[in-house]
Scaffold this motif. Structure first.
Motif, PDB file in Angstrom:
ATOM      1  N   ILE A 174      16.723  -8.320  -2.638  1.00  0.00           N
ATOM      2  CA  ILE A 174      15.513  -8.981  -2.143  1.00  0.00           C
ATOM      3  C   ILE A 174      15.982 -10.215  -1.383  1.00  0.00           C
ATOM      4  N   PRO A 175      15.850 -10.197  -0.060  1.00  0.00           N
ATOM      5  CA  PRO A 175      16.472 -11.224   0.770  1.00  0.00           C
ATOM      6  C   PRO A 175      15.645 -12.501   0.881  1.00  0.00           C
ATOM      7  N   GLY A 176      16.224 -13.448   1.583  1.00  0.00           N
ATOM      8  CA  GLY A 176      15.544 -14.705   1.822  1.00  0.00           C
ATOM      9  C   GLY A 176      14.493 -14.591   2.914  1.00  0.00           C
ATOM     10  N   GLY A 177      13.726 -15.643   3.052  1.00  0.00           N
ATOM     11  CA  GLY A 177      12.678 -15.674   4.067  1.00  0.00           C
ATOM     12  C   GLY A 177      11.443 -16.357   3.526  1.00  0.00           C
ATOM     13  N   PHE A 178      10.313 -15.923   4.012  1.00  0.00           N
ATOM     14  CA  PHE A 178       9.040 -16.542   3.638  1.00  0.00           C
ATOM     15  C   PHE A 178       8.023 -15.427   3.389  1.00  0.00           C
ATOM     16  N   SER A 179       8.265 -14.634   2.340  1.00  0.00           N
ATOM     17  CA  SER A 179       7.404 -13.489   2.080  1.00  0.00           C
ATOM     18  C   SER A 179       5.940 -13.912   2.032  1.00  0.00           C
ATOM     19  N   TYR A 180       5.137 -13.206   2.817  1.00  0.00           N
ATOM     20  CA  TYR A 180       3.711 -13.501   2.938  1.00  0.00           C
ATOM     21  C   TYR A 180       3.462 -14.959   3.317  1.00  0.00           C
ATOM     22  N   GLY A 181       4.395 -15.514   4.101  1.00  0.00           N
ATOM     23  CA  GLY A 181       4.231 -16.882   4.580  1.00  0.00           C
ATOM     24  C   GLY A 181       4.329 -17.940   3.500  1.00  0.00           C
ATOM     25  N   ASP A 182       4.832 -17.561   2.310  1.00  0.00           N
ATOM     26  CA  ASP A 182       4.892 -18.490   1.175  1.00  0.00           C
ATOM     27  C   ASP A 182       3.518 -19.038   0.805  1.00  0.00           C
ATOM     28  N   TYR A 183       2.465 -18.292   1.167  1.00  0.00           N
ATOM     29  CA  TYR A 183       1.131 -18.735   0.779  1.00  0.00           C
ATOM     30  C   TYR A 183       0.964 -18.637  -0.729  1.00  0.00           C
ATOM     31  N   LEU A 184       0.082 -19.452  -1.257  1.00  0.00           N
ATOM     32  CA  LEU A 184      -0.199 -19.587  -2.683  1.00  0.00           C
ATOM     33  C   LEU A 184       0.975 -20.261  -3.377  1.00  0.00           C
ATOM     34  N   ARG A 185       2.118 -19.547  -3.437  1.00  0.00           N
ATOM     35  CA  ARG A 185       3.332 -20.081  -4.059  1.00  0.00           C
ATOM     36  C   ARG A 185       4.457 -19.119  -3.690  1.00  0.00           C
ATOM     37  N   VAL A 244      12.042  -5.345   2.479  1.00  0.00           N
ATOM     38  CA  VAL A 244      11.498  -6.119   3.598  1.00  0.00           C
ATOM     39  C   VAL A 244      10.017  -6.388   3.343  1.00  0.00           C
ATOM     40  N   PHE A 245       9.683  -7.642   3.175  1.00  0.00           N
ATOM     41  CA  PHE A 245       8.294  -8.073   3.063  1.00  0.00           C
ATOM     42  C   PHE A 245       7.837  -8.635   4.405  1.00  0.00           C
ATOM     43  N   PRO A 246       6.538  -8.727   4.656  1.00  0.00           N
ATOM     44  CA  PRO A 246       6.082  -9.513   5.798  1.00  0.00           C
ATOM     45  C   PRO A 246       6.567 -10.953   5.606  1.00  0.00           C
ATOM     46  N   GLY A 247       7.378 -11.457   6.505  1.00  0.00           N
ATOM     47  CA  GLY A 247       7.915 -12.807   6.382  1.00  0.00           C
ATOM     48  C   GLY A 247       9.371 -12.860   5.980  1.00  0.00           C
ATOM     49  N   SER A 248       9.965 -11.722   5.585  1.00  0.00           N
ATOM     50  CA  SER A 248      11.417 -11.715   5.317  1.00  0.00           C
ATOM     51  C   SER A 248      12.151 -12.040   6.605  1.00  0.00           C
ATOM     52  N   ASN A 249      13.197 -12.860   6.527  1.00  0.00           N
ATOM     53  CA  ASN A 249      13.945 -13.159   7.751  1.00  0.00           C
ATOM     54  C   ASN A 249      15.455 -13.134   7.551  1.00  0.00           C
ATOM     55  N   CYS A 250      15.905 -12.758   6.352  1.00  0.00           N
ATOM     56  CA  CYS A 250      17.345 -12.646   6.121  1.00  0.00           C
ATOM     57  C   CYS A 250      17.729 -11.207   5.790  1.00  0.00           C
ATOM     58  N   GLY A 265       6.868 -16.406  -3.413  1.00  0.00           N
ATOM     59  CA  GLY A 265       7.107 -15.195  -4.183  1.00  0.00           C
ATOM     60  C   GLY A 265       5.913 -14.704  -4.980  1.00  0.00           C
ATOM     61  N   ALA A 266       4.840 -15.504  -5.049  1.00  0.00           N
ATOM     62  CA  ALA A 266       3.714 -15.162  -5.920  1.00  0.00           C
ATOM     63  C   ALA A 266       2.924 -13.962  -5.421  1.00  0.00           C
ATOM     64  N   ILE A 267       2.854 -13.769  -4.113  1.00  0.00           N
ATOM     65  CA  ILE A 267       2.137 -12.617  -3.568  1.00  0.00           C
ATOM     66  C   ILE A 267       3.067 -11.416  -3.488  1.00  0.00           C
ATOM     67  N   ALA A 268       4.313 -11.643  -3.122  1.00  0.00           N
ATOM     68  CA  ALA A 268       5.276 -10.544  -2.975  1.00  0.00           C
ATOM     69  C   ALA A 268       5.443  -9.756  -4.266  1.00  0.00           C
TER      70      ALA A 268
END
Length: 224
Positions: A47-58, A7-13, A60-63
């Protein structure tokens, strides 16, 4: 078999896939917060779907820099199972566990649909529940799902038989060679853009995705 859902910040699945492994397949499942550094008790990492770290930068790039990801890399290197779904696929490519990258969809629009997907390989633990060249229906929901790799990498992926799923018929996002999912050369790490967990409960009218998880559980049980 014990599953761990990162679970990352932004995971939603994350809860969706835990529902499949825990409630439908009755397998021990725990949620793994991205800052954890001990996953030794787990057999399969999801590793589920969602928008880890808000998809900032790119996407999966921060996750990929989360503390848990070093443990996921080591888990995979030991031959244990890892699957990344949608955003999870993006994270696996960023972490170097799978080749290529996921880029903006061809038409630059977010796509939410159900699409036909062809199963290219059935000799993996993940896909043994399917038949050769079977076409199944799975949901997709992504804005950056276009698989891309340079010419040499793409040829290597094809030559090694690493393509596990392809979009059948119309290509929804412009992925090279209609690629919807690939594995590493060893076959224990799988990344895919379609969502099998969203097609696992018969109450939703489609359980094509359930066989992916069932096949893995049955394979490991047979080896026990």
């Amino acid at each position: 078999m014990k599953f761990g859902v990162v679970v990352f910040p932004g995971s939603n699945c994350d809860r969706d896939v835990a529902y499949v492994t825990r409630d439908l397949l009755l397998q021990p499942t725990r949620m793994v917060w991205h800052q954890e550094t001990d996953i030794a008790d787990l057999d399969v990492i999801i590793i589920p779907g969602g928008f880890s770290y808000g998809d900032y930068l790119r996407c999966g790039a921060i996750a990929r820099f989360s503390p848990v990801m070093q443990q996921v890399v080591e888990h995979a290197q030991k031959g244990k199972f890892v699957i990344g779904i949608c955003n999870g696929f993006q994270v696996l490519t960023e972490a170097g566990l799978l080749p290529g990258m996921l880029t903006r969809n061809r038409d630059l629009h977010f796509i939410c649909d159900r699409v036909p997907v062809k199963v290219e390989r059935t000799n993996l633990s993940w896909t043994q529940g399917y038949t050769n060249s079977e076409v199944i229906t799975l949901p997709i929901a992504h804005g950056e799902g276009r698989f891309y790799a340079d010419e040499a990498t793409l040829a290597e992926i094809e030559d090694n038989g690493q393509v596990v799923f392809r979009y059948e018929g119309e290509n929804p996002n412009g992925s090279l060679n209609n690629i919807a999912g690939i594995c590493n050369p060893q076959g224990n790490v799988l990344g895919m853009m379609p969502h099998p967990e969203r097609a696992s409960d018969a109450m939703l009218g489609n359980s094509d995705g359930l066989r992916l998880f069932q096949g893995l559980v049955e394979k490991v049980a047979a080896l026990a």
